[in-house]
Design a protein around this motif. Structure first.
Motif, mmCIF file in Angstrom:
data_model
loop_
_atom_site.group_PDB
_atom_site.id
_atom_site.type_symbol
_atom_site.label_atom_id
_atom_site.label_comp_id
_atom_site.label_asym_id
_atom_site.label_seq_id
_atom_site.Cartn_x
_atom_site.Cartn_y
_atom_site.Cartn_z
ATOM 1 N N HIS A 168 0.838 -1.196 0.000
ATOM 2 C CA HIS A 168 0.000 0.000 0.000
ATOM 3 C C HIS A 168 0.876 1.251 0.000
ATOM 4 N N PRO A 169 0.517 2.279 -0.776
ATOM 5 C CA PRO A 169 1.362 3.490 -0.833
ATOM 6 C C PRO A 169 1.568 4.161 0.516
ATOM 7 N N ASP A 170 0.638 3.983 1.478
ATOM 8 C CA ASP A 170 0.750 4.631 2.777
ATOM 9 C C ASP A 170 1.489 3.788 3.810
ATOM 10 N N PHE A 171 1.954 2.602 3.420
ATOM 11 C CA PHE A 171 2.619 1.730 4.390
ATOM 12 C C PHE A 171 4.001 2.273 4.750
ATOM 13 N N ARG A 172 4.283 2.353 6.046
ATOM 14 C CA ARG A 172 5.601 2.688 6.561
ATOM 15 C C ARG A 172 5.823 1.874 7.837
ATOM 16 N N ALA A 173 7.069 1.509 8.095
ATOM 17 C CA ALA A 173 7.387 0.770 9.312
ATOM 18 C C ALA A 173 8.799 1.118 9.752
ATOM 19 N N SER A 174 8.971 1.293 11.055
ATOM 20 C CA SER A 174 10.304 1.503 11.619
ATOM 21 C C SER A 174 10.983 0.144 11.763
ATOM 22 N N VAL A 175 12.173 0.002 11.189
ATOM 23 C CA VAL A 175 12.847 -1.294 11.145
ATOM 24 C C VAL A 175 14.288 -1.149 11.616
ATOM 25 N N MET A 176 14.938 -2.288 11.763
ATOM 26 C CA MET A 176 16.348 -2.327 12.139
ATOM 27 C C MET A 176 16.969 -3.573 11.531
ATOM 28 N N ILE A 185 13.620 3.430 8.054
ATOM 29 C CA ILE A 185 12.191 3.372 7.726
ATOM 30 C C ILE A 185 12.037 2.690 6.374
ATOM 31 N N VAL A 186 11.089 1.757 6.277
ATOM 32 C CA VAL A 186 10.807 1.113 4.997
ATOM 33 C C VAL A 186 9.447 1.578 4.481
ATOM 34 N N GLY A 187 9.359 1.704 3.169
ATOM 35 C CA GLY A 187 8.120 2.038 2.488
ATOM 36 C C GLY A 187 8.075 1.312 1.158
ATOM 37 N N PRO A 188 6.923 1.234 0.514
ATOM 38 C CA PRO A 188 6.808 0.465 -0.738
ATOM 39 C C PRO A 188 7.466 1.172 -1.903
ATOM 40 N N GLU A 189 7.962 0.383 -2.826
ATOM 41 C CA GLU A 189 8.521 0.882 -4.074
ATOM 42 C C GLU A 189 7.718 0.245 -5.208
ATOM 43 N N PRO A 190 7.135 1.024 -6.137
ATOM 44 C CA PRO A 190 6.332 0.443 -7.217
ATOM 45 C C PRO A 190 7.133 -0.555 -8.043
ATOM 46 N N VAL A 217 14.163 -6.383 10.352
ATOM 47 C CA VAL A 217 13.026 -6.703 11.216
ATOM 48 C C VAL A 217 12.457 -5.420 11.802
ATOM 49 N N THR A 218 11.230 -5.506 12.312
ATOM 50 C CA THR A 218 10.620 -4.334 12.931
ATOM 51 C C THR A 218 11.375 -3.974 14.212
ATOM 52 N N SER A 219 11.465 -2.672 14.474
ATOM 53 C CA SER A 219 12.224 -2.190 15.627
ATOM 54 C C SER A 219 11.376 -2.037 16.882
ATOM 55 N N GLY A 220 10.062 -2.010 16.741
ATOM 56 C CA GLY A 220 9.185 -1.791 17.888
ATOM 57 C C GLY A 220 8.958 -0.327 18.201
#
Length: 309
Positions: A168-176, A185-190, A217-220
């Motif tokens: 999804h274009p709005d997806f973001r997650a803090s990762v490590m 931070i990860v986000g989608p790439e078309p 992995v996710t950082s929490g």
């Protein structure tokens, strides 16, 4: 005498007005902001399209149950073996925390959920879950599979929820990185022509380098996703802002189209801010990155990546 099948002036006028009205309605929905669009779409799903969604969900659930019974039985057997092997360590950890006066780990509850796709144009990244806020699902509940992070819930209704996967274009997650040394931070790439959909990891300091195949992995951080859930593997350098930071392609561990069952975070009162560490639930990284990872990233960045260790 009028020809058979012809239309008089009034009929043509009515057809023209109908076409014009459809165009105006379509233009109106195209131009309004995203939030009203989502509200209207949710209202249509819960009223006019609800019978079709229920029928599609029932058929999908029946096919999934018949097709995946053996796989689920194998997973249950593996889970029993894991619990049996780790029960002494879990009990020892609990006793040690009591002896040294540490508070119990804050844990979030999860429930099994069936995942369905709306199937209409423009909702490729949208998923429908068969649990809602009556079962404890809220608007930021994470959606997790055995392979890693699948997405999160967008809207919770009484008995169903609308969510999004990582594409999804709005997806973001803090990762490590898996060792906890680097955060981003990860986000989608078309998707590119002939390539696979992927994520892009930003915010890595310029003087730090991530090797291909590194598990992310996710950082929490942020209170949405628990710590330690696999997101994907580094698959090449994407971009370098010299002196500032690096960006890397990440190939997700979860393919959205393959998700039919998952776990969704539920909460009675504490909300999405609970922290948890799920690192121990996922095996150490063994799966390779996709073959297309070698094609990722601009060729011009390769010399910089090699010479900046």
């Amino acid at each position: 005498m009028r020809e058979y099948g012809g239309a008089d002036g009034n009929g043509l006028r009515r057809q023209f007005l109908l076409v014009a009205a459809c165009l105006l309605v379509g233009l109106f929905f195209y131009l309004i902001p995203t939030e009203p669009q989502q509200s209207i779409a949710s209202g249509i799903r819960l009223t006019l399209l609800r019978p079709f969604v229920d029928i599609r969900s029932a058929l999908s659930a029946a096919r999934s149950r018949s097709r995946e019974a053996d796989m689920l039985r194998a997973q249950v057997d593996s889970l029993r073996a894991w619990v049996a092997n780790n029960a002494p360590a879990i009990e020892e950890n609990r006793r040690l925390r009591v002896l040294i006066g540490l508070a119990p780990l804050v844990e979030r509850s999860y429930r099994a959920v069936s995942v369905h796709r709306p199937g209409n144009l423009g909702s490729q990244s949208t998923i429908v879950l068969d649990l809602g806020y009556e079962q404890g699902v809220h608007g930021l509940s994470p959606i997790i599979t055995a392979d890693g992070l699948a997405g999160r819930v967008l809207e919770a209704h009484p008995s169903l929820s609308i969510g999004m996967d990582w594409s999804h274009p709005d997806f973001r997650a803090s990762v490590m990185s898996e060792d906890g040394e680097l955060y981003g931070i990860v986000g989608p790439e078309p998707a590119t022509f002939g390539g696979a959909e992927r994520l892009i990891l930003t915010g890595i300091p310029y003087f730090n380098v991530l090797a291909d195949g590194t598990l992310v992995v996710t950082s929490g951080r942020g209170g949405v996703y628990p710590r330690g859930v696999p997101v994907g593997r580094v698959g090449g350098l994407a971009k370098v802002e010299e002196g500032w930071h690096r960006s890397y392609w990440v190939y997700p561990t979860v393919h959205p189209a393959s998700v039919t069952h998952a776990l969704v975070g539920v909460s009675d009162a504490s909300g999405p801010g609970d922290e948890a560490d799920l690192s121990s639930l996922f095996p150490k990284a063994t799966s390779p990155i996709p073959d297309s990872a070698g094609e990722a990233g601009p060729a011009a960045d390769a010399p910089d990546a090699a010479g900046s260790g």
